[in-house]
Design a protein around this motif. Sequence first.
Motif, PDB file in Angstrom:
ATOM      1  N   GLY A  92       0.808  -1.214   0.000  1.00  0.00           N
ATOM      2  CA  GLY A  92       0.000   0.000   0.000  1.00  0.00           C
ATOM      3  C   GLY A  92       0.841   1.265   0.000  1.00  0.00           C
ATOM      4  N   ILE A  93       1.929   1.257   0.771  1.00  0.00           N
ATOM      5  CA  ILE A  93       2.796   2.432   0.821  1.00  0.00           C
ATOM      6  C   ILE A  93       3.507   2.630  -0.515  1.00  0.00           C
ATOM      7  CG2 ILE A  93       4.944   3.313   1.852  1.00  0.00           C
ATOM      8  CD1 ILE A  93       3.915   2.336   4.540  1.00  0.00           C
ATOM      9  N   GLN A  96       1.069   4.222  -2.758  1.00  0.00           N
ATOM     10  CA  GLN A  96       0.783   5.589  -2.337  1.00  0.00           C
ATOM     11  C   GLN A  96       1.955   6.529  -2.607  1.00  0.00           C
ATOM     12  OE1 GLN A  96      -2.160   6.304  -0.907  1.00  0.00           O
ATOM     13  NE2 GLN A  96      -1.951   8.177   0.288  1.00  0.00           N
ATOM     14  N   TYR A 106       7.586   5.731   6.375  1.00  0.00           N
ATOM     15  CA  TYR A 106       6.266   5.324   6.836  1.00  0.00           C
ATOM     16  C   TYR A 106       6.135   3.802   6.954  1.00  0.00           C
ATOM     17  CZ  TYR A 106       4.236   9.982   6.846  1.00  0.00           C
ATOM     18  OH  TYR A 106       3.938  11.286   7.143  1.00  0.00           O
ATOM     19  N   THR A 244      -4.624   5.082   8.898  1.00  0.00           N
ATOM     20  CA  THR A 244      -5.705   5.621   8.066  1.00  0.00           C
ATOM     21  C   THR A 244      -5.356   7.026   7.600  1.00  0.00           C
ATOM     22  OG1 THR A 244      -7.350   4.309   9.269  1.00  0.00           O
ATOM     23  CG2 THR A 244      -8.170   6.177   7.991  1.00  0.00           C
ATOM     24  N   PHE A 247      -2.786   6.967   4.677  1.00  0.00           N
ATOM     25  CA  PHE A 247      -3.300   6.541   3.378  1.00  0.00           C
ATOM     26  C   PHE A 247      -4.435   7.436   2.864  1.00  0.00           C
ATOM     27  CE2 PHE A 247      -1.356   2.479   4.742  1.00  0.00           C
ATOM     28  CZ  PHE A 247      -0.600   2.224   3.605  1.00  0.00           C
ATOM     29  N   TRP A 248      -5.328   7.833   3.736  1.00  0.00           N
ATOM     30  CA  TRP A 248      -6.545   8.520   3.271  1.00  0.00           C
ATOM     31  C   TRP A 248      -6.870   9.799   4.030  1.00  0.00           C
ATOM     32  CZ3 TRP A 248      -7.027   3.154   4.708  1.00  0.00           C
ATOM     33  CH2 TRP A 248      -6.897   2.286   3.633  1.00  0.00           C
TER      34      TRP A 248
END
Length: 261
Positions: A92-93, A96, A106, A244, A247-248
């Motif tokens: 995910g990182i 992103q 991160y 959270t 990411f968002w």
Amino acid sequence: MFPSFTFIAVISFIFGACIGSFLNVVIHRMPVGQSIVSPPSHCPACNNPIPFYFNIPIMSFLILKGKCGFCKAPISLRYPLVELITGLLALGIFFQLGLTPAALFYFIFGSVLIVISFIDLDHQIIPDKLSLPGIIIFSSSCLFVPQMDFVSVVWGILAGGGILYLVAFVYYYLRKHQGMGGGDIKLLAMIGAAIGVKGVFFTLFTGSVFGTIGGVTVLAISEKSEKKQVKIPFGPFLSLGALTYIFWGEGLIRWYIDLLH
């Protein structure tokens, strides 16, 4: 020729899962004061050292059908779960942030949050040897993350530690017993060092929402005789709130502001 995006994504997940295997060692050994370096990984039931071909993240659990390759004792689902979570974190990182210094920063931060969360779930403690050095180490966020600066770091630490300290003080004053551990205060200060004061407020709000949902769910499925004994640690929900935000968070904040208008 540069590697393809898909290839790097796969390598990111594999790398994360391998780190997750090490995090399992830290989660298991640190709370009981054991070395995270030696002895090598071994079965807690039969004490046989685990060879590398039985220690492949996620795959070994599936191949061995969740049992030790020597004594057939059951292996906790926790092990592949931590490996999967850490692999998804790395993936995910990468999606992103790409291959950047901020991504590495991160990922390390998220890995520490994973360790803290599972230790808190098991023992209801957040080790000072993680949170206190973490405040100092993750204060370097202003060197790796473009949107962070030194002022944000300082205010993040002060807000993170100060808000929960005030909550704990007021709760103790009103109820005459401790309702929040010092570990949560240090954890939120560490989170503030990594994501700044705006991230602290977002983490505290979303962590409280996640905690409420989690607490209601646990109480709903607990037996009546167990309800008074249920203790729900806050650390995992703070950690989830911080991730959270990474990411968002910015998108959710903008959405909320637009909604108010």
